[in-house]
Design an enzyme around this catalytic site. Structure first.
Site, PDB file in Angstrom:
ATOM      1  N   GLY A 224      55.149  24.958  52.160  1.00  0.00           N
ATOM      2  CA  GLY A 224      56.197  25.486  53.031  1.00  0.00           C
ATOM      3  C   GLY A 224      57.518  24.758  52.931  1.00  0.00           C
ATOM      4  O   GLY A 224      58.275  24.706  53.897  1.00  0.00           O
ATOM      5  N   SER A 225      57.850  24.214  51.757  1.00  0.00           N
ATOM      6  CA  SER A 225      59.129  23.490  51.652  1.00  0.00           C
ATOM      7  C   SER A 225      60.314  24.451  51.777  1.00  0.00           C
ATOM      8  O   SER A 225      61.327  24.119  52.392  1.00  0.00           O
ATOM      9  CB  SER A 225      59.201  22.671  50.358  1.00  0.00           C
ATOM     10  OG  SER A 225      59.333  23.514  49.228  1.00  0.00           O
TER      11      SER A 225
ATOM     12  N   LYS B 200      43.207  45.489  49.636  1.00  0.00           N
ATOM     13  CA  LYS B 200      44.573  45.029  49.914  1.00  0.00           C
ATOM     14  C   LYS B 200      45.264  45.883  50.971  1.00  0.00           C
ATOM     15  O   LYS B 200      45.946  45.367  51.862  1.00  0.00           O
ATOM     16  CB  LYS B 200      45.392  45.031  48.621  1.00  0.00           C
ATOM     17  CG  LYS B 200      46.787  44.450  48.786  1.00  0.00           C
ATOM     18  CD  LYS B 200      47.557  44.431  47.493  1.00  0.00           C
ATOM     19  CE  LYS B 200      47.238  43.178  46.723  1.00  0.00           C
ATOM     20  NZ  LYS B 200      48.197  42.862  45.666  1.00  0.00           N
TER      21      LYS B 200
ATOM     22  N   MET C 176      51.505  33.418  47.100  1.00  0.00           N
ATOM     23  CA  MET C 176      50.896  33.542  45.776  1.00  0.00           C
ATOM     24  C   MET C 176      50.068  34.819  45.629  1.00  0.00           C
ATOM     25  O   MET C 176      48.953  34.789  45.126  1.00  0.00           O
ATOM     26  CB  MET C 176      50.046  32.301  45.483  1.00  0.00           C
ATOM     27  CG  MET C 176      50.798  30.991  45.608  1.00  0.00           C
ATOM     28  SD  MET C 176      52.345  30.946  44.669  1.00  0.00           S
ATOM     29  CE  MET C 176      51.704  30.774  43.013  1.00  0.00           C
ATOM     30  N   ARG C 177      50.629  35.919  46.076  1.00  0.00           N
ATOM     31  CA  ARG C 177      49.915  37.181  46.051  1.00  0.00           C
ATOM     32  C   ARG C 177      50.891  38.296  45.711  1.00  0.00           C
ATOM     33  O   ARG C 177      52.000  38.318  46.211  1.00  0.00           O
ATOM     34  CB  ARG C 177      49.374  37.393  47.473  1.00  0.00           C
ATOM     35  CG  ARG C 177      48.146  38.133  47.621  1.00  0.00           C
ATOM     36  CD  ARG C 177      47.585  37.940  49.031  1.00  0.00           C
ATOM     37  NE  ARG C 177      46.591  36.903  49.104  1.00  0.00           N
ATOM     38  CZ  ARG C 177      45.416  36.950  48.497  1.00  0.00           C
ATOM     39  NH1 ARG C 177      45.084  37.973  47.763  1.00  0.00           N
ATOM     40  NH2 ARG C 177      44.560  35.966  48.622  1.00  0.00           N
ATOM     41  N   LEU C 178      50.479  39.224  44.853  1.00  0.00           N
ATOM     42  CA  LEU C 178      51.321  40.383  44.554  1.00  0.00           C
ATOM     43  C   LEU C 178      51.360  41.297  45.779  1.00  0.00           C
ATOM     44  O   LEU C 178      50.324  41.575  46.366  1.00  0.00           O
ATOM     45  CB  LEU C 178      50.744  41.171  43.377  1.00  0.00           C
ATOM     46  CG  LEU C 178      51.282  40.880  41.982  1.00  0.00           C
ATOM     47  CD1 LEU C 178      50.589  41.782  40.969  1.00  0.00           C
ATOM     48  CD2 LEU C 178      52.786  41.067  41.886  1.00  0.00           C
TER      49      LEU C 178
ATOM     50  N   ASN D  66      62.050  37.511  47.163  1.00  0.00           N
ATOM     51  CA  ASN D  66      61.211  36.414  46.678  1.00  0.00           C
ATOM     52  C   ASN D  66      62.092  35.402  45.958  1.00  0.00           C
ATOM     53  O   ASN D  66      63.154  35.735  45.447  1.00  0.00           O
ATOM     54  CB  ASN D  66      60.158  36.969  45.706  1.00  0.00           C
ATOM     55  CG  ASN D  66      59.204  35.887  45.199  1.00  0.00           C
ATOM     56  OD1 ASN D  66      58.755  35.041  45.960  1.00  0.00           O
ATOM     57  ND2 ASN D  66      58.899  35.918  43.922  1.00  0.00           N
TER      58      ASN D  66
ATOM     59  N   HIS E 269      61.839  32.474  42.850  1.00  0.00           N
ATOM     60  CA  HIS E 269      60.992  32.138  41.698  1.00  0.00           C
ATOM     61  C   HIS E 269      61.640  30.998  40.905  1.00  0.00           C
ATOM     62  O   HIS E 269      62.845  31.035  40.660  1.00  0.00           O
ATOM     63  CB  HIS E 269      60.810  33.376  40.812  1.00  0.00           C
ATOM     64  CG  HIS E 269      59.849  33.160  39.694  1.00  0.00           C
ATOM     65  ND1 HIS E 269      58.486  33.120  39.889  1.00  0.00           N
ATOM     66  CD2 HIS E 269      60.057  32.953  38.373  1.00  0.00           C
ATOM     67  CE1 HIS E 269      57.890  32.896  38.723  1.00  0.00           C
ATOM     68  NE2 HIS E 269      58.822  32.785  37.792  1.00  0.00           N
TER      69      HIS E 269
END
Length: 195
Positions: free
Chosen positions: A15-16, A68, A93-95, A110, A112
């Protein structure tokens, strides 16, 4: 004055970036509030950070749901209950699947740790080091149905020095992320994108 924009932070790890967003809000650099933290890892450190900030947290394990679409509907129920306007992925970490996309497309972003389209997916920093690139960086993009393929909103480059370790490059990239993400979120919400 109108009500503040409510953000939901989706995170799976330490959670940074979540913490950087909270700090930007406290410093008055980000005119929003965190309405919900969503986490798919019950042991993740982000949960403790969210609770220290008195934020509601929705924790789920994907294996507890048939598919899902079912857990994404459960997330949507929570988002609606907390009147969330934007979804901010910060190490989630999930699509994202079609259920969430249909409801929040254009209001989901998002971050990246590479200059997309280079090095999408897991361990982008490791991928960059293995490829021997001289420049990597950070990308903020809208979420679509692909893996790190959505429209790019902002990017910032980082020089990769010879002999740089994974940890050193990660630290450098995170410093950029912690400034660029809150700044970009503020730009998006202040111009009312996608509303």
């Amino acid at each position: 004055m109108s009500a503040k924009i409510k953000l939901a932070i989706f995170a799976s790890g330490t959670g940074s970036n979540y913490q950087a967003i909270e700090q930007a809000i406290r410093a008055g650099k980000l005119e929003a509030e965190v309405g919900l933290v969503v986490c798919d890892q019950p042991e993740a450190k982000v949960i403790e950070k969210a609770r220290q900030n008195n934020r509601p947290v929705f924790i789920f394990k994907a294996v507890d749901y048939q598919e899902k679409a079912v857990f994404e509907q459960a997330i949507i129920n929570e988002l609606e209950m907390h009147a969330v306007d934007w979804i901010i992925l910060a190490g989630y970490m999930r699509l994202v699947g079609s259920t969430l996309l249909k409801r929040y497309q254009g209001r989901m972003i998002n971050i990246h740790p590479s200059l997309l389209p280079a090095f999408p997916g897991l361990d982008a920093i490791g991928q960059a080091l293995k490829a021997g690139v001289k420049v990597s960086g950070v990308t903020i993009h809208y979420i679509d149905s692909g893996m790190d393929t959505g429209e790019i909103i902002a990017q910032e480059a980082v020089n990769v020095k010879i002999g740089m370790t994974h940890e050193q490059l990660q630290t450098t990239i995170q410093q950029i992320e912690h400034d660029l993400y809150p700044r970009t979120i503020q730009q998006l919400i202040s111009k009312g994108d996608s509303f």
